[in-house]
Motif scaffolding. Structure first.
Motif, PDB file in Angstrom:
ATOM      1  N   ARG A   1      -3.520   5.381   4.485  1.00 43.53           N
ATOM      2  CA  ARG A   1      -2.223   5.606   3.846  1.00 43.53           C
ATOM      3  C   ARG A   1      -1.095   5.698   4.860  1.00 43.53           C
ATOM      4  O   ARG A   1       0.061   5.574   4.529  1.00 43.53           O
TER       5      ARG A   1
ATOM      6  N   SER B   1      -5.179   5.655  -6.509  1.00 45.03           N
ATOM      7  CA  SER B   1      -4.213   6.158  -5.530  1.00 45.03           C
ATOM      8  C   SER B   1      -4.020   7.666  -5.620  1.00 45.03           C
ATOM      9  O   SER B   1      -3.431   8.268  -4.725  1.00 45.03           O
TER      10      SER B   1
ATOM     11  N   GLU C   1       0.840  -1.200   0.000  1.00 39.68           N
ATOM     12  CA  GLU C   1       0.000   0.000   0.000  1.00 39.68           C
ATOM     13  C   GLU C   1       0.866   1.237   0.000  1.00 39.68           C
ATOM     14  O   GLU C   1       0.570   2.237  -0.647  1.00 39.68           O
TER      15      GLU C   1
ATOM     16  N   LEU D   1       1.815   2.375  -3.326  1.00 32.12           N
ATOM     17  CA  LEU D   1       0.691   2.754  -4.170  1.00 32.12           C
ATOM     18  C   LEU D   1       0.412   1.687  -5.229  1.00 32.12           C
ATOM     19  O   LEU D   1       0.663   1.855  -6.419  1.00 32.12           O
TER      20      LEU D   1
ATOM     21  N   THR E   1     -10.877   7.286   0.802  1.00 33.02           N
ATOM     22  CA  THR E   1     -10.607   6.064   1.554  1.00 33.02           C
ATOM     23  C   THR E   1     -11.517   4.984   0.977  1.00 33.02           C
ATOM     24  O   THR E   1     -12.737   5.092   1.063  1.00 33.02           O
TER      25      THR E   1
ATOM     26  N   GLY F   1      -5.982   3.561   0.737  1.00 29.41           N
ATOM     27  CA  GLY F   1      -5.974   4.991   0.454  1.00 29.41           C
ATOM     28  C   GLY F   1      -6.473   5.819   1.626  1.00 29.41           C
ATOM     29  O   GLY F   1      -6.875   5.312   2.662  1.00 29.41           O
TER      30      GLY F   1
END
Length: 213
Positions: free
Chosen positions: A212, A184, A43, A46, A189, A208
């Motif tokens: 993040r 991304s 994550e 991205l 979210t 997201g």
């Protein structure tokens, strides 16, 4: 099954602070339990495509969606997207955004959430996402390239978008912008989305925005 992911009832209405914090806390607790260290690291890089973490209930108002519209939950062939189809998706996103008047479900149906195609009066975010999916399927894009998703917007209100699954990543068709952006690069979210292999099911995403780090 994951319960209580949804933390708001309308696209842009302010959620009560206590209710929102309780719901978000539950969602984040589930997310932390589900996310493996490798997934969290990915994550941070991205990841181009959103990945599902576990099975989830459909968003409120989306129950019975497959019975109303069989195409909304149709399986596809994962046929490669052509450059022309991607251009068509971009144009269609802009056209529908400009042509559908925003109308809440409460005004149309007397209830806070009801996923349906826009009427002559208009529609809200999920109605617009459904219309885009229907039109793009009609234009020949495989249904498993078109996934409905529920997100939180900048104000942490529930919002619905359509994901176009390209080979190089997931792109967002959104009624709040005419730009078709990689997931991304949006402020959202991502909470849950349709399962590409079985669109009648929904999967938790937790990516997201607030996740993040």
């Amino acid at each position: 099954m994951i319960q209580g992911i949804s933390v708001g009832q309308q696209d842009h209405s302010a959620a009560g602070p206590a209710a929102w914090l309780a719901a978000l806390g539950a969602a984040m607790a589930v997310a932390m339990a589900l996310l493996m260290p490798g997934a969290a690291a990915a994550e941070g890089r991205l990841v181009a495509h959103l990945s599902s973490k576990a099975q989830a209930d459909p968003p409120k108002g989306a129950e019975g969606l497959c019975r109303r519209y069989d195409w909304a939950c149709a399986r596809g062939s994962s046929a490669r997207l052509t450059a022309e189809q991607i251009r068509m998706a971009d144009k269609l996103n802009r056209r529908i955004n400009a042509s559908v008047r925003p109308v809440t479900d409460l005004a149309q149906y007397g209830r806070e959430e009801h996923w349906a195609l826009p009427t002559a009066r208009g529609g809200d975010c999920e109605d617009i996402a459904l219309l885009k999916k229907a039109e793009l399927i009609r234009m020949g894009i495989a249904p498993d390239r078109l996934l409905l998703a529920e997100v939180l917007d900048r104000q942490r209100n529930n919002h619905a978008v359509l994901i176009l699954r390209k080979d190089d990543g997931d792109y967002v068709l959104d009624n709040l912008t005419n730009r078709m952006l990689p997931w991304s690069q949006t402020p959202y979210t991502f909470l849950r989305m349709q399962d590409s292999s079985a669109p009648h099911r929904w999967k938790a995403v937790f990516a997201g925005g607030l996740f993040r780090g």
